[in-house]
Design an enzyme around this catalytic site. Structure first.
Site, PDB file in Angstrom:
ATOM      1  N   GLY A  31       0.936  -1.223   0.047  1.00 37.57           N
ATOM      2  CA  GLY A  31       0.083   0.130   0.102  1.00 37.57           C
ATOM      3  C   GLY A  31       0.879   1.243  -0.008  1.00 37.57           C
ATOM      4  N   ALA A  32       0.231   2.399   0.256  1.00 39.09           N
ATOM      5  CA  ALA A  32       0.940   3.683   0.199  1.00 39.09           C
ATOM      6  C   ALA A  32       1.570   3.814  -1.071  1.00 39.09           C
ATOM      7  CB  ALA A  32       1.958   3.790   1.383  1.00 39.09           C
ATOM      8  N   GLY A  36       5.456   4.759  -8.571  1.00 40.23           N
ATOM      9  CA  GLY A  36       6.490   3.721  -8.744  1.00 40.23           C
ATOM     10  C   GLY A  36       5.349   2.438  -8.918  1.00 40.23           C
ATOM     11  N   HIS A  37       4.551   2.297  -7.900  1.00 42.35           N
ATOM     12  CA  HIS A  37       3.583   1.155  -8.157  1.00 42.35           C
ATOM     13  C   HIS A  37       2.543   1.324  -9.100  1.00 42.35           C
ATOM     14  CE1 HIS A  37       4.295   1.477  -3.331  1.00 42.35           C
ATOM     15  NE2 HIS A  37       4.458   0.236  -3.598  1.00 42.35           N
ATOM     16  N   GLY A 147       9.390  -4.357  -8.507  1.00 41.34           N
ATOM     17  CA  GLY A 147      10.211  -3.252  -8.973  1.00 41.34           C
ATOM     18  C   GLY A 147      11.718  -3.634  -8.705  1.00 41.34           C
ATOM     19  N   LYS A 149      13.751  -1.080  -7.823  1.00 37.10           N
ATOM     20  CA  LYS A 149      14.193  -0.518  -6.853  1.00 37.10           C
ATOM     21  C   LYS A 149      14.635  -1.285  -5.726  1.00 37.10           C
ATOM     22  CE  LYS A 149      13.549   2.593  -3.249  1.00 37.10           C
ATOM     23  NZ  LYS A 149      13.150   1.944  -2.399  1.00 37.10           N
ATOM     24  N   SER A 185       9.747   5.808  -3.412  1.00 39.60           N
ATOM     25  CA  SER A 185       9.520   5.131  -2.121  1.00 39.60           C
ATOM     26  C   SER A 185       8.388   5.588  -1.294  1.00 39.60           C
ATOM     27  CB  SER A 185      11.005   4.610  -1.594  1.00 39.60           C
ATOM     28  OG  SER A 185      10.711   4.203  -0.221  1.00 39.60           O
TER      29      SER A 185
END
Ligand code: PAF
Length: 276
Positions: A31-32, A36-37, A147, A149, A185
């Protein structure tokens, strides 16, 4: 878009899609959600017929003194965001459904989970491997998106799915960055205004070190990068050149190499990585 909390409803929804011959993609998240998501969900939508985004803040991957209780929980906004990005189902299970009383199994990828971030966050990657295995078994997707990342996480998941013959294709997606280079992030929200100004220096340093390695050698370049970060106010957990698959440290550059770093700015731990 359908928001599903319980496993039985999820199974029914996915059985129908699979029965209709649809390709299912899973995008596991805590979540949040941010852009990027969004790029992970867009990729899923591009390559699959039906996209499941899971949202679960997984207690098993947080250490005792880490930010589990303060980790941002923004389900309502996440549902809107994921749905706008093209998610067909948002699966947000409760903790006692995922980890019912008596749950005691842990999935571990072994050594790759104990180096780099694993050294500083013992048990973290076992927590990740366990929840991702469980989410894969619950959704049985054709594709799962992660990702780059979180590069070590990606390597751990690739190891686990390969070792356990989990029939899923892991699709990595490039890191999204702010204009100044900072990797997106959820934890960037913890940075103060002045830390936020300093934060892109992590990515800048990775690029400097990647250039420097070619002239002055690996250990010299890494030492200089660490010193530069420290001088800017970072507390460096590690800055390492590694084999891109095993993450074993390298003393010399090679074709498939990855430069990875984790460093604290105040109370925020930032991670980043680049190919060299
Ligand atoms: O990258 C994350 O958000 C989490 O580690 C994951 C993969 C959803 C597992 O909880």
């Amino acid at each position: 878009m359908t928001l599903i909390h319980d496993f039985e409803t999820l199974q029914k929804a996915l059985a129908k899609q699979a029965g209709d011959g649809k390709t299912i993609a899973l995008v596991p998240t805590m979540g949040a959600l941010h852009a990027g998501h969004g790029s992970l969900i867009s990729k899923a939508q591009e390559i699959a017929d039906f996209v499941v985004v899971s949202i679960f803040v997984n207690p098993a991957q947080f250490g005792k003194n880490e930010d589990f209780s303060s980790y941002p929980r923004t389900l309502e906004a996440d549902v809107k965001f994921a749905s706008a990005q093209g998610a067909d189902v948002i699966y947000a299970p409760d903790a006692d459904d995922v980890y019912p009383e008596g749950f005691s199994t842990s999935v571990s990828a072994g050594k790759i989970s104990t180096i780099l971030c694993g050294k500083f966050r013992p048990g973290h990657f076992d927590g990740v491997a366990t929840i991702v295995t469980k989410l894969l078994l619950r959704t049985m997707p054709h594709i799962a998106i992660f990702g780059i990342k979180d590069y070590q996480q990606l390597c751990v998941i690739e190891r686990v799915t390969q070792d356990l013959d989990i029939p899923v294709e892991i699709v990595p997606v490039a890191t999204m960055r702010e204009d100044d280079g900072l990797a997106l992030s959820s934890r960037n929200a913890y940075l103060s205004a002045s830390e936020r100004e300093t934060a892109p220096f992590l990515y800048e340093t990775l690029n400097n070190v990647a250039r420097e390695i070619k002239y002055s050698g690996v250990s010299e370049a890494l030492a200089k990068g660490t010193a530069d970060l420290t001088a800017k106010g970072f507390k460096v957990d590690y800055l390492e050149l590694c084999d891109a698959t095993t993450l074993e440290p390298l003393q010399k550059p090679q074709e498939d190499a990855r430069l990875l770093a984790a460093a604290w700015l105040g109370k925020t731990r930032l991670i980043d990585n680049i190919a060299i």
